[in-house]
Design a protein around this motif. Structure first.
Motif, PDB file in Angstrom:
ATOM      1  N   ASP A  20       1.033  -1.149   0.191  1.00  0.00           N
ATOM      2  CA  ASP A  20      -0.145   0.254  -0.075  1.00  0.00           C
ATOM      3  C   ASP A  20       0.759   1.194  -0.023  1.00  0.00           C
ATOM      4  O   ASP A  20       0.480   2.237  -0.461  1.00  0.00           O
ATOM      5  N   ALA A  21       1.915   1.257   0.678  1.00  0.00           N
ATOM      6  CA  ALA A  21       2.861   2.397   0.719  1.00  0.00           C
ATOM      7  C   ALA A  21       3.275   2.666  -0.607  1.00  0.00           C
ATOM      8  O   ALA A  21       3.422   4.172  -1.045  1.00  0.00           O
ATOM      9  N   VAL A  22       3.683   1.857  -1.266  1.00  0.00           N
ATOM     10  CA  VAL A  22       4.160   2.087  -2.736  1.00  0.00           C
ATOM     11  C   VAL A  22       2.946   2.699  -3.650  1.00  0.00           C
ATOM     12  O   VAL A  22       3.155   3.540  -4.497  1.00  0.00           O
ATOM     13  N   LEU A  23       1.792   2.041  -3.365  1.00  0.00           N
ATOM     14  CA  LEU A  23       0.733   2.305  -4.319  1.00  0.00           C
ATOM     15  C   LEU A  23       0.452   3.907  -3.979  1.00  0.00           C
ATOM     16  O   LEU A  23       0.002   4.697  -4.806  1.00  0.00           O
ATOM     17  N   THR A  24       0.445   4.194  -2.667  1.00  0.00           N
ATOM     18  CA  THR A  24       0.230   5.709  -2.072  1.00  0.00           C
ATOM     19  C   THR A  24       1.394   6.621  -2.804  1.00  0.00           C
ATOM     20  O   THR A  24       0.695   7.584  -3.288  1.00  0.00           O
ATOM     21  N   TRP A  44      -8.174   5.453 -16.915  1.00  0.00           N
ATOM     22  CA  TRP A  44      -7.160   5.520 -15.861  1.00  0.00           C
ATOM     23  C   TRP A  44      -7.578   4.082 -14.930  1.00  0.00           C
ATOM     24  O   TRP A  44      -8.776   3.951 -14.579  1.00  0.00           O
ATOM     25  N   THR A  45      -6.627   3.389 -14.658  1.00  0.00           N
ATOM     26  CA  THR A  45      -6.696   2.275 -13.795  1.00  0.00           C
ATOM     27  C   THR A  45      -6.775   2.892 -12.559  1.00  0.00           C
ATOM     28  O   THR A  45      -6.228   3.416 -11.856  1.00  0.00           O
ATOM     29  N   PRO A  46      -7.814   2.033 -11.852  1.00  0.00           N
ATOM     30  CA  PRO A  46      -8.147   2.452 -10.214  1.00  0.00           C
ATOM     31  C   PRO A  46      -6.951   2.102  -9.326  1.00  0.00           C
ATOM     32  O   PRO A  46      -6.665   0.647  -9.644  1.00  0.00           O
ATOM     33  N   PRO A  47      -6.476   2.766  -8.613  1.00  0.00           N
ATOM     34  CA  PRO A  47      -5.206   2.485  -7.659  1.00  0.00           C
ATOM     35  C   PRO A  47      -5.546   1.204  -6.804  1.00  0.00           C
ATOM     36  O   PRO A  47      -4.506   0.239  -6.773  1.00  0.00           O
ATOM     37  N   PRO A  48      -6.660   0.865  -6.371  1.00  0.00           N
ATOM     38  CA  PRO A  48      -6.754  -0.410  -5.523  1.00  0.00           C
ATOM     39  C   PRO A  48      -6.429  -1.695  -6.639  1.00  0.00           C
ATOM     40  O   PRO A  48      -6.356  -2.757  -6.002  1.00  0.00           O
ATOM     41  N   GLY A  49      -6.650  -1.509  -7.879  1.00  0.00           N
ATOM     42  CA  GLY A  49      -6.569  -2.724  -8.627  1.00  0.00           C
ATOM     43  C   GLY A  49      -5.042  -2.727  -9.363  1.00  0.00           C
ATOM     44  O   GLY A  49      -4.651  -3.541 -10.227  1.00  0.00           O
ATOM     45  N   ARG A 186     -12.583  -4.878  -9.768  1.00  0.00           N
ATOM     46  CA  ARG A 186     -12.453  -5.508 -10.920  1.00  0.00           C
ATOM     47  C   ARG A 186     -11.685  -6.661 -10.962  1.00  0.00           C
ATOM     48  O   ARG A 186     -11.628  -7.588 -11.790  1.00  0.00           O
ATOM     49  N   TYR A 187     -10.779  -6.519  -9.858  1.00  0.00           N
ATOM     50  CA  TYR A 187      -9.775  -7.745  -9.685  1.00  0.00           C
ATOM     51  C   TYR A 187      -9.945  -8.350  -8.257  1.00  0.00           C
ATOM     52  O   TYR A 187     -10.083  -7.427  -7.397  1.00  0.00           O
ATOM     53  N   GLU A 188     -10.034  -9.526  -8.265  1.00  0.00           N
ATOM     54  CA  GLU A 188     -10.212  -9.945  -6.661  1.00  0.00           C
ATOM     55  C   GLU A 188      -9.043 -11.118  -6.535  1.00  0.00           C
ATOM     56  O   GLU A 188      -8.761 -11.989  -7.270  1.00  0.00           O
ATOM     57  N   ARG A 189      -8.514 -11.194  -5.423  1.00  0.00           N
ATOM     58  CA  ARG A 189      -7.554 -12.002  -5.183  1.00  0.00           C
ATOM     59  C   ARG A 189      -8.269 -13.345  -4.723  1.00  0.00           C
ATOM     60  O   ARG A 189      -8.755 -13.531  -3.880  1.00  0.00           O
TER      61      ARG A 189
END
Ligand code: ATP
Ligand code: MG
Length: 198
Positions: A20-24, A44-49, A186-189
């Motif tokens: 998460d820190a890198v995604l932030t 634009w791709t949503p950050p959570p994915g 959109r994407y599920e683990r």
């Protein structure tokens, strides 16, 4: 194949998920790009994915799932944990804008090769194209090409903090069906397997 209904088939790919820190950090770097001319014409791709694809398996029939998962589990544990960081921008032609992946790239490329091999052994239709490690940030809409060069340039100076890759993740992709954006992830683990520790 007649016994395989829509519900028995899922779209799967192997990937890495930066912490998460890198995604932030990346989110902060990407925010100003979205105000540049032409940026609003991209998807634009949503950050959570956000993820780094290792191998894309496409539509996987139910009966191949557990064998594929077993192969990915065994592939993951053959690799030591390794460091990566995100850096710089790039593009695939005039369609896809991405941020680059640096660090232990040789290990990354080998791990991606092992994930692809797991899919091939289950006779999943993998493409033979060369693997280019990247994290997709935006795509051109429909058939309209986009001038991505200013966006790539704007990412030149971006370097994210390094992180240690410790797991291989299996993600399910749901193509937007309902037409309601954000209604479902959109994407599920689906699963995650640890790399060999130390
Ligand atoms: P959309 O297709 O709606 O633009 P998406 O590409 O993110 O969204 P998927 O097509 O399900 O969703 O792909 C999931 C991930 O796998 C994405 O990172 C995508 O770039 C990657 N991918 C898709 N097809 C391939 C392929 N043939 N080879 C390698 N990676 C692929
Ligand atoms: Mg796609």
């Amino acid at each position: 194949m007649a016994s395989v209904g829509q519900t028995g088939v899922v779209r799967l790919f192997a990937a890495l998920q930066p912490p998460d820190a890198v995604l932030t950090q990346l989110r902060s770097a990407v925010r100003p790009l979205r105000t540049l001319p032409g940026a609003d014409r991209l998807r634009w791709t949503p950050p959570p994915g956000w993820h780094i694809t290792l191998a894309f398996f496409g539509e996987v029939p139910e009966e191949k799932r557990s064998a594929l998962e077993g192969r990915l589990f065994r592939a993951a544990r053959r690799y030591p944990a390794f460091p990566l960081h995100l850096a710089g921008g790039g593009r695939f032609g005039d369609r896809v804008l991405w941020v680059g992946v640096q660090g232990a790239r040789r290990t990354l490329v080998r791990l991606a090769g092992s994930a692809a091999a797991a899919g091939r052994r289950e006779h999943l239709g993998l493409e033979e194209r060369a693997y280019h490690p990247h994290l997709t940030l935006a795509r051109a809409r429909g058939r309209t090409p986009a001038d991505l060069r200013p966006l790539v340039t704007a990412l030149d100076d971006f370097t994210g903090d390094p992180w240690q890759v410790t797991e291989l993740v299996l993600l399910r992709s749901r193509l937007p069906a309902s037409g309601v954006p954000g209604e479902q992830p959109r994407y599920e683990r689906v699963a995650a397997w640890p790399l060999a520790a130390g």
